[in-house]
Design a protein around this motif. Structure first.
Motif, short mmCIF file in Angstrom:
data_model
loop_
_atom_site.label_atom_id
_atom_site.label_comp_id
_atom_site.label_asym_id
_atom_site.label_seq_id
_atom_site.Cartn_x
_atom_site.Cartn_y
_atom_site.Cartn_z
N GLY A 66 0.81 -1.21 0.00
CA GLY A 66 0.00 0.00 0.00
C GLY A 66 0.84 1.26 0.00
N ASP A 67 0.13 2.38 0.10
CA ASP A 67 0.81 3.68 0.11
C ASP A 67 1.39 3.96 1.50
OD1 ASP A 67 -1.37 4.42 1.71
OD2 ASP A 67 -2.24 5.77 0.20
N ARG A 68 1.98 5.11 1.65
CA ARG A 68 2.64 5.51 2.90
C ARG A 68 1.72 5.36 4.11
NH1 ARG A 68 7.11 8.23 4.35
NH2 ARG A 68 7.02 9.59 6.18
N SER A 69 0.51 5.87 3.97
CA SER A 69 -0.46 5.81 5.07
C SER A 69 -0.82 4.37 5.41
CB SER A 69 -1.72 6.59 4.69
OG SER A 69 -2.67 6.50 5.70
N ALA A 70 -1.01 3.54 4.39
CA ALA A 70 -1.37 2.14 4.62
C ALA A 70 -0.23 1.38 5.31
CB ALA A 70 -1.73 1.46 3.29
N VAL A 71 0.99 1.62 4.89
CA VAL A 71 2.14 0.95 5.51
C VAL A 71 2.24 1.35 6.98
CG1 VAL A 71 4.68 0.83 5.55
CG2 VAL A 71 3.44 0.62 3.37
N ARG A 72 2.10 2.63 7.26
CA ARG A 72 2.21 3.12 8.64
C ARG A 72 1.08 2.56 9.51
NH1 ARG A 72 4.77 8.62 9.34
NH2 ARG A 72 2.86 9.11 10.43
N THR A 73 -0.14 2.53 8.98
CA THR A 73 -1.27 1.99 9.73
C THR A 73 -1.08 0.51 10.03
OG1 THR A 73 -2.79 3.62 8.81
CG2 THR A 73 -3.78 1.61 9.70
N GLN A 74 -0.64 -0.25 9.04
CA GLN A 74 -0.40 -1.68 9.25
C GLN A 74 0.70 -1.91 10.28
OE1 GLN A 74 -0.54 -4.09 5.33
NE2 GLN A 74 -0.40 -1.94 4.69
N ALA A 75 1.71 -1.05 10.28
CA ALA A 75 2.81 -1.18 11.25
C ALA A 75 2.30 -0.92 12.67
CB ALA A 75 3.95 -0.23 10.89
N VAL A 76 1.47 0.10 12.83
CA VAL A 76 0.91 0.40 14.15
C VAL A 76 0.07 -0.78 14.64
CG1 VAL A 76 -0.74 1.87 15.41
CG2 VAL A 76 0.98 2.92 13.90
N LEU A 77 -0.80 -1.28 13.79
CA LEU A 77 -1.65 -2.43 14.16
C LEU A 77 -0.81 -3.64 14.55
CD1 LEU A 77 -4.44 -2.13 11.47
CD2 LEU A 77 -4.82 -2.14 13.94
N HIS A 78 0.22 -3.92 13.76
CA HIS A 78 1.07 -5.08 14.04
C HIS A 78 1.81 -4.92 15.37
CE1 HIS A 78 3.11 -8.76 13.03
NE2 HIS A 78 4.27 -8.18 13.27
N ALA A 79 2.32 -3.73 15.61
CA ALA A 79 3.05 -3.47 16.86
C ALA A 79 2.16 -3.74 18.07
CB ALA A 79 3.58 -2.04 16.88
N LEU A 80 0.93 -3.22 18.02
CA LEU A 80 -0.01 -3.40 19.12
C LEU A 80 -0.45 -4.86 19.26
CD1 LEU A 80 -2.25 -0.27 18.42
CD2 LEU A 80 -0.63 -0.53 20.33
N GLU A 81 -0.73 -5.49 18.13
CA GLU A 81 -1.24 -6.88 18.14
C GLU A 81 -0.22 -7.84 18.75
OE1 GLU A 81 -3.56 -10.00 18.02
OE2 GLU A 81 -4.32 -8.06 17.34
N MET A 82 1.05 -7.66 18.45
CA MET A 82 2.07 -8.58 18.96
C MET A 82 2.25 -8.43 20.47
SD MET A 82 2.58 -10.39 16.41
CE MET A 82 3.84 -11.45 17.08
N ILE A 83 2.11 -7.24 21.01
CA ILE A 83 2.17 -7.08 22.48
C ILE A 83 0.95 -7.75 23.09
CG2 ILE A 83 2.26 -5.47 24.41
CD1 ILE A 83 3.41 -3.39 22.41
N LYS A 84 -0.20 -7.54 22.47
CA LYS A 84 -1.43 -8.16 22.96
C LYS A 84 -1.30 -9.69 22.97
CE LYS A 84 -6.24 -8.88 21.84
NZ LYS A 84 -7.19 -8.88 20.75
N GLN A 85 -0.78 -10.25 21.90
CA GLN A 85 -0.59 -11.71 21.84
C GLN A 85 0.35 -12.19 22.92
OE1 GLN A 85 0.47 -13.30 17.98
NE2 GLN A 85 -1.18 -12.18 16.96
N TYR A 86 1.43 -11.47 23.14
CA TYR A 86 2.39 -11.86 24.17
C TYR A 86 1.75 -11.88 25.55
CZ TYR A 86 6.36 -11.54 27.39
OH TYR A 86 7.25 -11.73 28.43
N LEU A 87 0.92 -10.89 25.84
CA LEU A 87 0.31 -10.77 27.16
C LEU A 87 -0.90 -11.70 27.34
CD1 LEU A 87 0.51 -6.91 27.68
CD2 LEU A 87 1.93 -8.67 28.77
N SER A 88 -1.47 -12.19 26.25
CA SER A 88 -2.69 -13.03 26.33
C SER A 88 -2.38 -14.45 26.75
CB SER A 88 -3.39 -13.04 24.98
OG SER A 88 -3.91 -11.76 24.70
#
Length: 160
Positions: free
Chosen positions: A138-160
């Motif tokens: 995707g474009d710049r905005s899409a890449v940045r949004t996906q990165a934010v989501l991934h960063a949050l999701e992986m912490i959530k998975q670790y803590l779950s």
């Protein structure tokens, strides 16, 4: 509530439950993870601070990334994000952290590291460390949004 807000809310609940305090060290996302987190009321109970280290100088001065590591591997690399998350933890009151460095585009990519390449590191004070590189479309905005989501999701998975 959008998915970033929902994910941030869920992450906050998990951080509270596990008595963890988060720190972020961000480059290509420009504070996007910290922004998502601080959109949640009460996040001061589980979020300490953010380092937006867009330039190599900021990475070195604020969180102790070594110039040799930047020279050898480049800012968008797993060795750099490891030093970023370790430096963020060292220079904060947090117990868990995430770091992100990538190429959001539209320029800046190469054959070895095309636009959409984003490196992540997650670590905590108990010596847990996870490092990975993702390739987002995707474009710049899409890449940045996906990165934010991934960063949050992986912490959530670790803590779950």
């Amino acid at each position: 509530m959008n998915s970033i807000e929902q994910l941030s809310q869920q992450l906050g609940e998990l951080l509270l439950e596990h008595k963890q305090i988060l720190v972020t060290a961000e480059s290509c996302t420009g504070g996007g993870v910290a922004n998502a987190i601080t959109e949640i009321a009460g996040s001061s109970a589980w979020f300490d601070r953010a380092f937006v280290t867009y330039s190599n100088e900021a990475k070195q001065e604020m969180i102790g990334v070594k110039s040799e590591t930047l020279s050898e591997f480049g800012a968008v690399s797993e060795p750099v994000v490891i030093q970023m998350v370790q430096g963020a933890l060292k220079n904060s009151n947090a117990t868990i952290g995430v770091s992100i460095s990538g190429i959001a585009g539209p320029s800046g990519g190469s054959k070895e590291k095309p636009v959409g390449t984003v490196c992540f590191a997650w670590a905590d004070k108990s010596d847990w460390l996870k490092v990975e590189t993702q390739h987002f479309a995707g474009d710049r905005s899409a890449v940045r949004t996906q990165a934010v989501l991934h960063a949050l999701e992986m912490i959530k998975q670790y803590l779950s």
